[in-house]
Design a protein around this motif. Sequence first.
Motif, PDB file in Angstrom:
ATOM      1  N   PHE A   1      -4.676  -0.625   8.630  1.00 54.45           N
ATOM      2  CA  PHE A   1      -3.137  -0.607   9.295  1.00 54.45           C
ATOM      3  C   PHE A   1      -2.955  -1.347  10.478  1.00 54.45           C
ATOM      4  O   PHE A   1      -2.076  -2.199  10.625  1.00 54.45           O
TER       5      PHE A   1
ATOM      6  N   ARG B   1       7.304   5.635   8.376  1.00 59.23           N
ATOM      7  CA  ARG B   1       8.636   6.001   7.852  1.00 59.23           C
ATOM      8  C   ARG B   1       9.392   6.974   8.896  1.00 59.23           C
ATOM      9  O   ARG B   1      10.763   6.617   9.114  1.00 59.23           O
TER      10      ARG B   1
ATOM     11  N   LEU C   1      -0.136   7.846   6.923  1.00 63.16           N
ATOM     12  CA  LEU C   1       0.172   6.665   7.554  1.00 63.16           C
ATOM     13  C   LEU C   1       1.578   6.199   7.369  1.00 63.16           C
ATOM     14  O   LEU C   1       2.250   5.504   7.987  1.00 63.16           O
ATOM     15  N   TYR C   2       1.931   6.376   5.853  1.00 64.88           N
ATOM     16  CA  TYR C   2       3.016   5.957   5.139  1.00 64.88           C
ATOM     17  C   TYR C   2       3.981   6.984   5.882  1.00 64.88           C
ATOM     18  O   TYR C   2       5.280   6.166   6.361  1.00 64.88           O
TER      19      TYR C   2
ATOM     20  N   LEU D   1      -5.045   9.650   3.742  1.00 68.49           N
ATOM     21  CA  LEU D   1      -5.063   8.952   5.057  1.00 68.49           C
ATOM     22  C   LEU D   1      -3.798   7.917   5.185  1.00 68.49           C
ATOM     23  O   LEU D   1      -2.694   7.700   5.729  1.00 68.49           O
ATOM     24  N   SER D   2      -3.881   7.271   3.905  1.00 69.20           N
ATOM     25  CA  SER D   2      -2.721   6.357   3.557  1.00 69.20           C
ATOM     26  C   SER D   2      -1.286   6.864   3.558  1.00 69.20           C
ATOM     27  O   SER D   2      -0.407   6.348   4.030  1.00 69.20           O
TER      28      SER D   2
ATOM     29  N   ASP E   1       3.227  -3.807   4.414  1.00 69.26           N
ATOM     30  CA  ASP E   1       3.226  -2.505   3.995  1.00 69.26           C
ATOM     31  C   ASP E   1       3.047  -2.476   2.325  1.00 69.26           C
ATOM     32  O   ASP E   1       2.833  -1.327   1.938  1.00 69.26           O
TER      33      ASP E   1
ATOM     34  N   THR F   1     -11.890  -2.330   0.967  1.00 73.32           N
ATOM     35  CA  THR F   1     -12.334  -0.842   0.827  1.00 73.32           C
ATOM     36  C   THR F   1     -12.492  -0.388   2.287  1.00 73.32           C
ATOM     37  O   THR F   1     -12.975   0.795   2.745  1.00 73.32           O
ATOM     38  N   ARG F   2     -11.836  -1.060   3.530  1.00 76.17           N
ATOM     39  CA  ARG F   2     -11.654  -0.513   4.763  1.00 76.17           C
ATOM     40  C   ARG F   2     -11.045   0.754   4.958  1.00 76.17           C
ATOM     41  O   ARG F   2      -9.936   0.833   3.799  1.00 76.17           O
ATOM     42  N   SER F   3     -11.061   1.354   5.731  1.00 76.87           N
ATOM     43  CA  SER F   3     -10.164   2.704   5.562  1.00 76.87           C
ATOM     44  C   SER F   3      -8.741   2.283   5.878  1.00 76.87           C
ATOM     45  O   SER F   3      -8.451   1.371   6.692  1.00 76.87           O
ATOM     46  N   PRO F   4      -7.915   3.408   5.540  1.00 73.79           N
ATOM     47  CA  PRO F   4      -6.330   2.722   5.631  1.00 73.79           C
ATOM     48  C   PRO F   4      -5.811   2.433   7.033  1.00 73.79           C
ATOM     49  O   PRO F   4      -5.474   1.663   7.431  1.00 73.79           O
ATOM     50  N   LEU F   5      -6.670   3.253   8.081  1.00 73.35           N
ATOM     51  CA  LEU F   5      -6.152   3.198   9.253  1.00 73.35           C
ATOM     52  C   LEU F   5      -6.597   1.983   9.871  1.00 73.35           C
ATOM     53  O   LEU F   5      -6.083   1.326  10.746  1.00 73.35           O
TER      54      LEU F   5
ATOM     55  N   ARG G   1       7.588   1.941  -3.825  1.00 70.14           N
ATOM     56  CA  ARG G   1       6.713   2.978  -3.593  1.00 70.14           C
ATOM     57  C   ARG G   1       7.233   4.182  -4.772  1.00 70.14           C
ATOM     58  O   ARG G   1       6.252   4.586  -5.413  1.00 70.14           O
TER      59      ARG G   1
ATOM     60  N   ASP H   1       0.781   2.042  -4.421  1.00 74.10           N
ATOM     61  CA  ASP H   1      -0.562   2.242  -5.214  1.00 74.10           C
ATOM     62  C   ASP H   1      -0.702   1.515  -6.752  1.00 74.10           C
ATOM     63  O   ASP H   1      -0.602   2.213  -7.642  1.00 74.10           O
TER      64      ASP H   1
ATOM     65  N   ASN I   1      -9.033   8.566   1.545  1.00 81.27           N
ATOM     66  CA  ASN I   1      -8.351   7.462   2.055  1.00 81.27           C
ATOM     67  C   ASN I   1      -7.071   7.437   1.535  1.00 81.27           C
ATOM     68  O   ASN I   1      -5.842   7.023   1.994  1.00 81.27           O
TER      69      ASN I   1
ATOM     70  N   GLN J   1      -0.447  -2.259   1.884  1.00 85.34           N
ATOM     71  CA  GLN J   1      -1.052  -0.918   2.209  1.00 85.34           C
ATOM     72  C   GLN J   1      -0.566   0.384   1.680  1.00 85.34           C
ATOM     73  O   GLN J   1      -1.228   1.220   1.302  1.00 85.34           O
ATOM     74  N   PHE J   2       0.593   0.343   1.192  1.00 84.24           N
ATOM     75  CA  PHE J   2       1.343   1.484   0.647  1.00 84.24           C
ATOM     76  C   PHE J   2       1.647   1.792  -0.675  1.00 84.24           C
ATOM     77  O   PHE J   2       1.857   2.855  -1.321  1.00 84.24           O
TER      78      PHE J   2
ATOM     79  N   MET K   1     -12.338   9.849   7.845  1.00 80.56           N
ATOM     80  CA  MET K   1     -11.722  10.074   9.117  1.00 80.56           C
ATOM     81  C   MET K   1     -10.812  11.268   9.166  1.00 80.56           C
ATOM     82  O   MET K   1     -10.180  11.605   8.089  1.00 80.56           O
TER      83      MET K   1
ATOM     84  N   ILE L   1      10.298  -1.034   0.392  1.00 79.32           N
ATOM     85  CA  ILE L   1       8.912  -0.453   0.351  1.00 79.32           C
ATOM     86  C   ILE L   1       9.105   0.892  -0.355  1.00 79.32           C
ATOM     87  O   ILE L   1       8.362   1.518  -1.221  1.00 79.32           O
ATOM     88  N   GLN L   2      10.102   1.780   0.387  1.00 80.58           N
ATOM     89  CA  GLN L   2      10.280   2.987  -0.243  1.00 80.58           C
ATOM     90  C   GLN L   2      10.602   2.967  -1.645  1.00 80.58           C
ATOM     91  O   GLN L   2      10.112   3.921  -2.504  1.00 80.58           O
TER      92      GLN L   2
END
Lengths: 294, 471
Positions: free
Chosen positions: A273, B18, B13-14, B9-10, A153, A266-270, A129, A159, B6, A156-157, B1, A125-126
Amino acid sequence: MKFLIAIGSKEFSEPTLELGMRVARAFKASVTIVYVGEKISAFSTSEVLMAQENLENWELDRQGVDVLEWAYNYLVENDYISSSSEKEGFIGDKLVQTDDDRCEVFLEGKHTQEVGLILRNGDIIQQLRDEVKRGEFDVTIIGASKKRRMIHDLIQFIDSSIFVVKNYDRNKQYKMLLAVNDAPNTKKAVKYGVRVAQAFDLEINALTISNTIEFRGNYKKASAWADTFLRRAGVKHSINLEYGKFIETINLIAGDDHIIIMGSSTRSPLTKFFTGSKPLNVCEKCNCPALIVK
Amino acid sequence: MLGLSNQALSNLLYWVTRKRWLIFTFIISLFLFYVPSSETLSPEGHRTLIIVVIAIILIIGEVIPLPAVAILILILEVILGIDTPNGVANSFMSDAVFFIMGSLMLAVAIVSQGLDKRLALGIIKMTGNKTWRIVFGFVSISAILSSFIGEHTVAAMMLPVALTLIRNTSTDQKVVHRLATLLLFSIAYGCAMGSIGTPSGGGRNVIMIGYFSKFGLGNISYLDWIKYAYPMLLLEIPIAVLILWMTFKPNQTILDSAVRKLKVNVTKAGKMTGNQVMAILIFVAVFLGWVFLSPYLGLGIIALIGVFLYLSFGLIEWKDINRNTNWGVIILFGAAISLGIQMKETGAAEWVANQSISIMSMLVDDIGFMRWFISVFLTGLLTNILSNAATVAVLGPVVLDMGGNPIILGLATSIASAFAYLTIVASPTCMIIHSSGLVKSSDYLKAGWKLFIMSVVLLFIISNFYWPYLS
């Protein structure tokens, strides 16, 4: 446009590479193929690097070069790279070490702008990304993983848009399932869908699913917009409005012979998650390739 | 938030996902800080132990770069009032750190000379084409060389020899999987076993010698160490070959064609060059210096003299040394040694030792055996998840404060730190063979646990029935 295709092994990555390259060709995008090898402990980074450099004196390749070589051969066999690159052949020592955990080689593409081959080591993932950030990729293409957390992940992460190539069979006649709703990324997803459908000559099923019998006005509007756009683009399509639970309905309709394209959540990242999202559910539960457009 | 976009925040969270070990470490250290200290432990000792816990979690989790862990240790030693800035600086740099730095640089210089082809020729001349003999040759040569040069140097030189043999046998990985596993583990385990043989076999040996001297337990010379440790090394070789052979018995019992191709490959290298001769001579001089001059100059300074000679004679360029030397590890080992010294100075080591002994006395009557067993077993386990030198740096002071014969316990601890057979991260040699892509993580356990038990049993016999006669 720039596409990043992540491959893992010769045995399992052929469908990912094949579909990824075909889609990239449709977009006339530059493509980078990346192989991420296992993480090297920080205690041993220099020692492993030294051992790998020593292998070059024996004309032996480091781990992962064989996978990139296999990808290179695939590109040659399928006419994706130019004759000049083909004549030179792929040799592991052409790879240029750019960081401790990254080396690269670039080839001249035939149908795509440029084809890069990258070898990385570390947490997948790292590494993906970092690569997406470094290369400003628009789409990341990856095979399905059995690890739930990995897909979570990635979506979510990373881009970029994510294309998860799951259960792809080259001999199967695929249709396209466009998930349409009022989310902002739907329009972009429809545009991506048109490009892919035109390139592959696929029929599009533009599907809007409501969890209530009465469709929200915005859903109807989105569906109507998609209809107009697809008609103007001259793509063979059908418009469907279905009622039911989103994931069950789309899974039922998609089966294993559709390529699903949908916008990202479009939901918040939190919220995403902790509670997940529709695109994540699609990637996890559906048995066909899915492109999540960001 | 929280007023964050966003994207922000993302990213947050990342970072949290990690760095969860870092957050966990922070919470644990805060908790430990406010837990009332034992009456028998000084406040400084209590805080030193908190740093030990922080360091161990951060090193195992690898959530921040190793040099950052090292820097954090030094900062905390000062901020928590354990020692003055000058005191911390003094404990940070020692001959052991010079030795680790010098031996890592020597490794780069030696590997870059292309002596591995000579080595390959020597091995196959000795062993012939029978697979078991080649395995025996690999284990023996790896063990004997790594006892002087340092294990990862030997592994880096032996890896291409093994890979060439494997590739010459077949390019189909399924056909050669057992052969590949056997040859690669012969190197890794041979190197690990060999590293106990002399002080220069591994930085941890020098760290332990440094502790003996620092804590007033006497000076162990290079030759003294060999007298203690080499018999164990020699006994381990045939047993390890047997274990490896039984565990990964290959389909190919003769490697005739592969050996012939390897001979052709290495004979292309031609005669030995002047630089290679010079490189060997310098190393021999360094070795003689370790044997005869280390009581006066220290092992580290002699290693650095070797590096100086390699650089001066133009056998290696500084940029190559700079690129291939793991500076982070050097800084970390310096910080770990500093922490070990603070454990001794603040009484934390003695407190941990006393606690361990009082717990042991509740379990078993024979404290002498339990003292030995806990030192060896704990070191053996920690070395497989941490790093052998870091393990010795942190556990050394505790072991030396446990009572009994500290020299025997210290030597046993140092030797047990070489039992890094169980995991990929256990040592750079394990990582080097894993980087070939031909061995799986599960393969490490297959033979590793047998070698681990064999080594513990052998160490028990040697340390109880041989070492007492040397003291």
